[in-house]
Motif scaffolding. Structure first.
Motif, PDB file in Angstrom:
ATOM      1  N   UNK A  98      95.362  42.635  26.683  1.00  0.00           N
ATOM      2  CA  UNK A  98      95.017  42.979  28.060  1.00  0.00           C
ATOM      3  C   UNK A  98      95.711  42.162  29.126  1.00  0.00           C
ATOM      4  N   UNK A  99      96.551  41.220  28.745  1.00  0.00           N
ATOM      5  CA  UNK A  99      97.225  40.414  29.753  1.00  0.00           C
ATOM      6  C   UNK A  99      98.528  41.082  30.155  1.00  0.00           C
ATOM      7  N   UNK A 100      98.695  41.236  31.437  1.00  0.00           N
ATOM      8  CA  UNK A 100      99.932  41.779  31.983  1.00  0.00           C
ATOM      9  C   UNK A 100     100.518  40.757  32.928  1.00  0.00           C
ATOM     10  N   UNK A 101     101.813  40.792  33.072  1.00  0.00           N
ATOM     11  CA  UNK A 101     102.465  39.903  34.032  1.00  0.00           C
ATOM     12  C   UNK A 101     102.182  40.431  35.431  1.00  0.00           C
ATOM     13  N   UNK A 102     101.733  39.556  36.293  1.00  0.00           N
ATOM     14  CA  UNK A 102     101.520  39.919  37.685  1.00  0.00           C
ATOM     15  C   UNK A 102     102.731  39.487  38.485  1.00  0.00           C
ATOM     16  N   UNK A 103     102.921  40.032  39.676  1.00  0.00           N
ATOM     17  CA  UNK A 103     104.034  39.551  40.500  1.00  0.00           C
ATOM     18  C   UNK A 103     103.958  38.044  40.765  1.00  0.00           C
ATOM     19  N   UNK A 104     102.760  37.538  41.027  1.00  0.00           N
ATOM     20  CA  UNK A 104     102.625  36.093  41.279  1.00  0.00           C
ATOM     21  C   UNK A 104     103.004  35.293  40.041  1.00  0.00           C
ATOM     22  N   UNK A 105     102.578  35.763  38.874  1.00  0.00           N
ATOM     23  CA  UNK A 105     102.931  35.074  37.627  1.00  0.00           C
ATOM     24  C   UNK A 105     104.416  35.153  37.347  1.00  0.00           C
ATOM     25  N   UNK A 106     105.020  36.312  37.644  1.00  0.00           N
ATOM     26  CA  UNK A 106     106.463  36.454  37.464  1.00  0.00           C
ATOM     27  C   UNK A 106     107.236  35.506  38.361  1.00  0.00           C
ATOM     28  N   UNK A 107     106.800  35.397  39.621  1.00  0.00           N
ATOM     29  CA  UNK A 107     107.467  34.486  40.554  1.00  0.00           C
ATOM     30  C   UNK A 107     107.370  33.049  40.047  1.00  0.00           C
ATOM     31  N   UNK A 108     106.156  32.646  39.649  1.00  0.00           N
ATOM     32  CA  UNK A 108     105.957  31.274  39.157  1.00  0.00           C
ATOM     33  C   UNK A 108     106.814  31.001  37.926  1.00  0.00           C
ATOM     34  N   UNK A 109     106.851  31.956  36.991  1.00  0.00           N
ATOM     35  CA  UNK A 109     107.633  31.769  35.768  1.00  0.00           C
ATOM     36  C   UNK A 109     109.119  31.607  36.097  1.00  0.00           C
ATOM     37  N   UNK A 110     109.640  32.484  36.955  1.00  0.00           N
ATOM     38  CA  UNK A 110     111.045  32.388  37.333  1.00  0.00           C
ATOM     39  C   UNK A 110     111.364  31.089  38.047  1.00  0.00           C
ATOM     40  N   UNK A 111     110.495  30.701  38.968  1.00  0.00           N
ATOM     41  CA  UNK A 111     110.701  29.466  39.712  1.00  0.00           C
ATOM     42  C   UNK A 111     110.660  28.254  38.790  1.00  0.00           C
ATOM     43  N   UNK A 112     109.656  28.224  37.915  1.00  0.00           N
ATOM     44  CA  UNK A 112     109.504  27.073  37.022  1.00  0.00           C
ATOM     45  C   UNK A 112     110.708  26.874  36.112  1.00  0.00           C
ATOM     46  N   UNK A 113     111.195  27.966  35.499  1.00  0.00           N
ATOM     47  CA  UNK A 113     112.303  27.782  34.556  1.00  0.00           C
ATOM     48  C   UNK A 113     113.567  27.301  35.257  1.00  0.00           C
ATOM     49  N   UNK A 114     113.766  27.667  36.513  1.00  0.00           N
ATOM     50  CA  UNK A 114     114.972  27.199  37.199  1.00  0.00           C
ATOM     51  C   UNK A 114     114.788  25.844  37.879  1.00  0.00           C
ATOM     52  N   UNK A 115     113.591  25.531  38.338  1.00  0.00           N
ATOM     53  CA  UNK A 115     113.372  24.192  38.903  1.00  0.00           C
ATOM     54  C   UNK A 115     113.443  23.124  37.827  1.00  0.00           C
TER      55      UNK A 115
END
Length: 196
Positions: A98-115
């Motif tokens: 039941x877990x789906x990626x949310x836009x907020x979660x996607x943003x955080x994931x993308x930001x974290x991996x590059x920071x």
């Protein structure tokens, strides 16, 4: 900067953008889980991280990271932890939970991996300045940083659009893709851990 120099910069930026890496793996993962909105949010997060390091290089801040072995190693360990964390989560993910990626979660994931990517920081420091003529104003470096982010953004938007067209197929193979993405992220984390 000469026209030939700027053309070389554009070509180099494009070639760097199209090389698959952790950003591509994260974008695929978020697309499968959350669709187009999560994919676009992930692109925004990835590019916010790229923009941070590009501006830091333009302002000379990331030179401190290169000069300080301790700062680099701290960032490297953080990068390893982030990649392993995302990788293990992808391996353990069940599409039926039941877990789906949310836009907020996607943003955080993308930001974290590059920071948390020390190679991106070091790359920004070594890549951008080589295209700036000696004695140039700081705005030239900052302008190149902005162009680099723009090219990278356009490439990831193309990937997101392509993923959107095959989302049905991706979702049918979600479990396999999660496992592959998890393995890739863990592999990149291990490689970062052992890379000197």
């Amino acid at each position: 900067m000469t026209t030939a120099g700027f053309a070389a910069f554009l070509l180099a930026s494009f070639l760097l953008a199209i090389v698959p890496g952790v950003g591509t793996a994260m974008l695929v993962k978020q697309s499968v889980r959350g669709g187009r909105r999560a994919a676009l949010a992930t692109v925004a997060g990835l590019e916010s991280g790229v923009a941070f390091w590009a501006v830091a290089a333009g302002l000379g801040l990331s030179v401190l990271l290169v000069a300080s072995e301790v700062a680099y190693q701290v960032l490297r360990v953080a990068g390893v932890v982030v990649l392993l964390w995302f990788g293990v989560r992808a391996l353990l993910h069940k599409p039926t939970d039941g877990t789906e990626a949310t836009p907020a979660g996607g943003f955080r994931a993308g930001l974290l991996v590059n920071l948390a990517n020390p190679k991106l920081a070091v790359f920004a420091v070594s890549f951008l300045p080589q295209f700036v003529p000696a004695g140039s104003e700081q705005w030239v470096l900052l302008t190149l940083a902005a162009v680099w982010v723009l090219i990278d953004t356009l490439w990831y938007l193309i990937i997101a659009a392509l993923l959107g067209r095959i989302i049905g197929w991706l979702r049918r193979h979600q479990t396999k893709l999660e496992r592959v993405t998890g393995a890739v992220l863990i592999g990149l984390g291990v490689r970062l851990a052992i890379d000197r």
